[in-house]
Design a protein around this motif. Sequence first.
Motif, PDB file in Angstrom:
ATOM      1  N   VAL A  97      39.975 116.242  62.064  1.00 24.82           N
ATOM      2  CA  VAL A  97      39.926 115.278  63.164  1.00 24.82           C
ATOM      3  C   VAL A  97      38.760 114.342  62.883  1.00 24.82           C
ATOM      4  O   VAL A  97      37.640 114.790  62.631  1.00 24.82           O
ATOM      5  CB  VAL A  97      39.736 115.984  64.522  1.00 24.82           C
ATOM      6  CG1 VAL A  97      39.597 114.957  65.634  1.00 24.82           C
ATOM      7  CG2 VAL A  97      40.909 116.918  64.798  1.00 24.82           C
ATOM      8  N   SER A  98      39.020 113.041  62.903  1.00 22.24           N
ATOM      9  CA  SER A  98      37.988 112.051  62.612  1.00 22.24           C
ATOM     10  C   SER A  98      37.530 111.355  63.884  1.00 22.24           C
ATOM     11  O   SER A  98      38.201 111.398  64.916  1.00 22.24           O
ATOM     12  CB  SER A  98      38.497 111.021  61.601  1.00 22.24           C
ATOM     13  OG  SER A  98      39.647 110.367  62.112  1.00 22.24           O
ATOM     14  N   SER A  99      36.371 110.707  63.784  1.00 21.54           N
ATOM     15  CA  SER A  99      35.786 110.010  64.934  1.00 21.54           C
ATOM     16  C   SER A  99      36.334 108.591  65.011  1.00 21.54           C
ATOM     17  O   SER A  99      36.531 107.933  63.988  1.00 21.54           O
ATOM     18  CB  SER A  99      34.267 109.970  64.802  1.00 21.54           C
ATOM     19  OG  SER A  99      33.701 109.096  65.746  1.00 21.54           O
ATOM     20  N   GLU A 100      36.579 108.140  66.218  1.00 18.51           N
ATOM     21  CA  GLU A 100      36.944 106.733  66.415  1.00 18.51           C
ATOM     22  C   GLU A 100      35.759 105.942  66.961  1.00 18.51           C
ATOM     23  O   GLU A 100      35.912 104.843  67.483  1.00 18.51           O
ATOM     24  CB  GLU A 100      38.131 106.600  67.353  1.00 18.51           C
ATOM     25  CG  GLU A 100      37.921 107.114  68.755  1.00 18.51           C
ATOM     26  CD  GLU A 100      39.158 106.959  69.620  1.00 18.51           C
ATOM     27  OE1 GLU A 100      39.016 107.052  70.853  1.00 18.51           O
ATOM     28  OE2 GLU A 100      40.249 106.765  69.073  1.00 18.51           O
ATOM     29  N   GLY A 101      34.547 106.514  66.817  1.00 16.29           N
ATOM     30  CA  GLY A 101      33.342 105.831  67.261  1.00 16.29           C
ATOM     31  C   GLY A 101      33.007 106.144  68.714  1.00 16.29           C
ATOM     32  O   GLY A 101      33.645 106.989  69.344  1.00 16.29           O
ATOM     33  N   PRO A 102      32.001 105.485  69.239  1.00 13.60           N
ATOM     34  CA  PRO A 102      31.628 105.718  70.640  1.00 13.60           C
ATOM     35  C   PRO A 102      32.768 105.378  71.585  1.00 13.60           C
ATOM     36  O   PRO A 102      33.637 104.566  71.249  1.00 13.60           O
ATOM     37  CB  PRO A 102      30.429 104.775  70.840  1.00 13.60           C
ATOM     38  CG  PRO A 102      29.925 104.492  69.469  1.00 13.60           C
ATOM     39  CD  PRO A 102      31.113 104.534  68.570  1.00 13.60           C
ATOM     40  N   PRO A 103      32.796 105.981  72.756  1.00 15.74           N
ATOM     41  CA  PRO A 103      33.856 105.662  73.726  1.00 15.74           C
ATOM     42  C   PRO A 103      33.838 104.188  74.105  1.00 15.74           C
ATOM     43  O   PRO A 103      32.791 103.561  74.210  1.00 15.74           O
ATOM     44  CB  PRO A 103      33.499 106.555  74.929  1.00 15.74           C
ATOM     45  CG  PRO A 103      32.623 107.631  74.380  1.00 15.74           C
ATOM     46  CD  PRO A 103      31.875 107.021  73.236  1.00 15.74           C
ATOM     47  N   LYS A 104      35.035 103.624  74.289  1.00 14.71           N
ATOM     48  CA  LYS A 104      35.155 102.228  74.688  1.00 14.71           C
ATOM     49  C   LYS A 104      34.774 102.062  76.159  1.00 14.71           C
ATOM     50  O   LYS A 104      34.890 102.989  76.958  1.00 14.71           O
ATOM     51  CB  LYS A 104      36.578 101.730  74.457  1.00 14.71           C
ATOM     52  CG  LYS A 104      37.073 101.896  73.031  1.00 14.71           C
ATOM     53  CD  LYS A 104      36.267 101.062  72.057  1.00 14.71           C
ATOM     54  CE  LYS A 104      36.829 101.182  70.641  1.00 14.71           C
ATOM     55  NZ  LYS A 104      36.044 100.408  69.661  1.00 14.71           N
ATOM     56  N   ILE A 105      34.319 100.854  76.496  1.00 16.95           N
ATOM     57  CA  ILE A 105      33.847 100.563  77.852  1.00 16.95           C
ATOM     58  C   ILE A 105      34.741  99.493  78.466  1.00 16.95           C
ATOM     59  O   ILE A 105      34.891  98.408  77.884  1.00 16.95           O
ATOM     60  CB  ILE A 105      32.387 100.082  77.836  1.00 16.95           C
ATOM     61  CG1 ILE A 105      31.487 101.149  77.202  1.00 16.95           C
ATOM     62  CG2 ILE A 105      31.925  99.742  79.240  1.00 16.95           C
ATOM     63  CD1 ILE A 105      30.063 100.683  77.020  1.00 16.95           C
ATOM     64  N   PRO A 106      35.325  99.743  79.630  1.00 18.27           N
ATOM     65  CA  PRO A 106      36.116  98.687  80.292  1.00 18.27           C
ATOM     66  C   PRO A 106      35.192  97.672  80.954  1.00 18.27           C
ATOM     67  O   PRO A 106      34.156  98.022  81.529  1.00 18.27           O
ATOM     68  CB  PRO A 106      36.934  99.463  81.329  1.00 18.27           C
ATOM     69  CG  PRO A 106      36.133 100.691  81.601  1.00 18.27           C
ATOM     70  CD  PRO A 106      35.413 101.032  80.327  1.00 18.27           C
ATOM     71  N   VAL A 107      35.565  96.412  80.876  1.00 20.09           N
ATOM     72  CA  VAL A 107      34.777  95.349  81.514  1.00 20.09           C
ATOM     73  C   VAL A 107      34.881  95.524  83.028  1.00 20.09           C
ATOM     74  O   VAL A 107      35.985  95.590  83.580  1.00 20.09           O
ATOM     75  CB  VAL A 107      35.300  93.966  81.108  1.00 20.09           C
ATOM     76  CG1 VAL A 107      34.533  92.860  81.837  1.00 20.09           C
ATOM     77  CG2 VAL A 107      35.194  93.785  79.599  1.00 20.09           C
ATOM     78  N   PRO A 108      33.745  95.625  83.726  1.00 26.87           N
ATOM     79  CA  PRO A 108      33.806  95.815  85.189  1.00 26.87           C
ATOM     80  C   PRO A 108      34.331  94.571  85.901  1.00 26.87           C
ATOM     81  O   PRO A 108      34.183  93.444  85.417  1.00 26.87           O
ATOM     82  CB  PRO A 108      32.347  96.099  85.571  1.00 26.87           C
ATOM     83  CG  PRO A 108      31.536  95.516  84.466  1.00 26.87           C
ATOM     84  CD  PRO A 108      32.362  95.629  83.219  1.00 26.87           C
ATOM     85  N   ASP A 109      34.948  94.800  87.051  1.00 25.66           N
ATOM     86  CA  ASP A 109      35.455  93.699  87.873  1.00 25.66           C
ATOM     87  C   ASP A 109      34.324  93.220  88.777  1.00 25.66           C
ATOM     88  O   ASP A 109      33.920  93.909  89.712  1.00 25.66           O
ATOM     89  CB  ASP A 109      36.642  94.184  88.701  1.00 25.66           C
ATOM     90  CG  ASP A 109      37.292  93.054  89.490  1.00 25.66           C
ATOM     91  OD1 ASP A 109      36.826  91.905  89.369  1.00 25.66           O
ATOM     92  OD2 ASP A 109      38.262  93.322  90.224  1.00 25.66           O
ATOM     93  N   VAL A 110      33.789  92.024  88.493  1.00 31.45           N
ATOM     94  CA  VAL A 110      32.644  91.491  89.246  1.00 31.45           C
ATOM     95  C   VAL A 110      33.025  90.258  90.046  1.00 31.45           C
ATOM     96  O   VAL A 110      32.137  89.563  90.559  1.00 31.45           O
ATOM     97  CB  VAL A 110      31.481  91.167  88.287  1.00 31.45           C
ATOM     98  CG1 VAL A 110      30.964  92.431  87.618  1.00 31.45           C
ATOM     99  CG2 VAL A 110      31.918  90.143  87.235  1.00 31.45           C
ATOM    100  N   ALA A 111      34.313  89.952  90.174  1.00 35.84           N
ATOM    101  CA  ALA A 111      34.740  88.770  90.922  1.00 35.84           C
ATOM    102  C   ALA A 111      34.294  88.885  92.377  1.00 35.84           C
ATOM    103  O   ALA A 111      34.426  89.930  93.012  1.00 35.84           O
ATOM    104  CB  ALA A 111      36.262  88.626  90.850  1.00 35.84           C
TER     105      ALA A 111
END
Length: 257
Positions: free
Chosen positions: A117-131
């Motif tokens: 099992v290989s790493s896909e890097g750090p967890p992705k971050i969703p862009v917060p909704d700031v509207a």
Amino acid sequence: MRVRRHLPPLHDWRWPTVPLTAVSARRWALYVVAAGVAGYLTAFFLIFPAPLFRGHEVVPRVLGLPLADATRALQKAGLVVQDGGNEPDPGAPAGTVIWQDPPGGVGTPRGLTVTLVSSEGPPKIPVPDVAGLDGALAQHLIGAAGLTAAPVESVQAASPPGIAMLTRPAAGTVLAPGATVTVVVSRGAPTIPVPDVVGMSQTDARTRVELEGLALGTVTRRRTPAANPGTVVAQQPAAGTLAAPGTVVDLVVARSP
């Protein structure tokens, strides 16, 4: 009634004595050594086969290696590699092995399958909704989420000035940690008609624009034979265009031939 005793009392027992000579001692020593060797070989080959036994290998430890290098190391050991997919790992670069089964150091038959099992890097971050939030607060929230807030952009909108309208990329987009996100804020509703300053001097045009709540932008000079030098010959936005407070008005001013 008395029961006849078939064995003499223990204190009357006499152990047979065997005369111990040099020949018999060597013979008994040979028996003991042979029995020990036979027991060791039985455990070595049958009960716990050693990795050096024909047909067995030691699984290399490939954790932390790039997937391609780990695959080559296992194949060189006579093992079959199976891709176990990839998972997020905050401490391992993308493409490095973070898990293997069976683990390294285990003796196994040749041809056994090893799952990586290989790493896909750090967890992705969703862009917060700031509207709808204040622009400064929106930038703060983006930084707190692990992303980088770019300089604010502004657009004309019906919302009050300084209120976040959207982000680029859009809210919900999954990004790598530290990726740049731009907050777009409102400049306010376009309610101010741009004044007509064509034919005025540059100084008078500036004064008129600023009195309307707008701002003077770029001043470009152009040779215009039909106009007096120093007077405005063109403007952008055009006169009568509705603009939000603070909108920049660019001027073109005639210069001497």
